[in-house]
Design an enzyme around this catalytic site. Structure first.
Site, PDB file in Angstrom:
ATOM      1  N   ASP A  35       0.824  -1.218   0.000  1.00 28.35           N
ATOM      2  CA  ASP A  35       0.000   0.000   0.000  1.00 28.35           C
ATOM      3  C   ASP A  35       0.854   1.262   0.000  1.00 28.35           C
ATOM      4  OD1 ASP A  35      -2.487  -1.362   0.027  1.00 28.35           O
ATOM      5  OD2 ASP A  35      -2.298  -1.689   2.174  1.00 28.35           O
ATOM      6  N   GLU A 131      -9.727  -1.877   3.807  1.00 26.46           N
ATOM      7  CA  GLU A 131      -9.401  -1.610   5.206  1.00 26.46           C
ATOM      8  C   GLU A 131     -10.197  -0.427   5.749  1.00 26.46           C
ATOM      9  OE1 GLU A 131      -4.890  -3.420   4.716  1.00 26.46           O
ATOM     10  OE2 GLU A 131      -5.184  -1.252   4.765  1.00 26.46           O
TER      11      GLU A 131
END
Length: 235
Positions: A35, A131
């Site tokens: 990420d 997330e």
């Protein structure tokens, strides 16, 4: 699963980073994971490597540092390395790994903002949509930032996007982990895979009622993370 044109996705994100950041610098916590690598790559494309600062903030883990250095060398951005272990351990919450993990995340946020304040910068977050939807981030920790470039991309899409961006294979293929304690992995902590999560979030049917209930509970219980604190009315 939705089909994305990653050329168009990159163009859109890069354009929006440019417009939002302007002439400022950006500061990103480079964890050695996919990420932060994707986020930093997009910032470099938008602003150039001289305006992107990568902070390596490990909790005494050499493997994390090696992966972080690989990303920084690949993108040719400005590095800063600070071992947060002495700062975190000073709080004396090591006996509770979850509390300690939140402290780690918040210490990283403090250091990112300190460096951004010193160098006309903004803090860029690295949370993906999967997330974000279930609250798998620390409030006022990795959730504390000025801009979230990849929060509209599901985790499974991040893997495909990383390939398009030519992120090193070793970063793409490593097991997702926030490095919060020895042996910690994202999917192990959550109790389901990112593929299962993304299938649910994108409306694919599942016969696993336990999984459905768990994800729905995470979404409901983390709602407070996705909004500013309520202001109490005096009327």
């Amino acid at each position: 699963m939705r089909q994305l044109n990653y050329q168009e996705v990159r163009q859109s994100i890069v354009k929006n980073i440019k417009n939002y950041v302007g002439d400022k610098n950006v500061f990103i916590g480079i964890s050695g994971g996919i990420d932060s690598a994707v986020t930093a790559s997009l910032c470099v494309k938008a602003l150039g490597p001289k305006k992107v600062f990568g902070l390596m903030l490990p909790y005494g883990r050499q493997s994390d540092i090696n992966d972080s250095k690989l990303v920084i060398e690949f993108l040719k951005i400005k590095p800063t390395e600070i071992d947060i272990k002495p700062l975190v351990d000073n709080f004396n919450f090591q006996e509770n790994k979850f509390v300690n993990a939140n402290i780690m995340s918040r210490v990283r946020m403090i250091l990112l903002y300190a460096h951004a304040n010193l160098h006309n910068g903004l803090v860029v977050g690295t949370t993906n949509k999967s997330e974000f939807e279930i609250g798998y981030f620390t409030k006022h920790g990795d959730g504390g930032c000025d801009l979230e470039p990849i929060a509209n991309l599901y985790k499974t899409e991040i893997f495909e996007f990383a390939k398009f961006l030519k992120i090193p294979d070793s970063i793409i293929n490593k097991k997702p982990s926030a490095g919060l304690w020895d042996g910690q992995s994202d999917e192990g902590e959550l109790g389901f895979s990112y593929q299962e999560l993304d299938n649910f979030l994108q409306g694919r049917k599942t016969k696993n009622l336990k999984l459905k209930k768990k994800i729905k509970t995470l979404i409901i219980n983390s709602e407070h993370k996705r909004y500013l604190p309520p202001i109490i009315s005096i009327k």
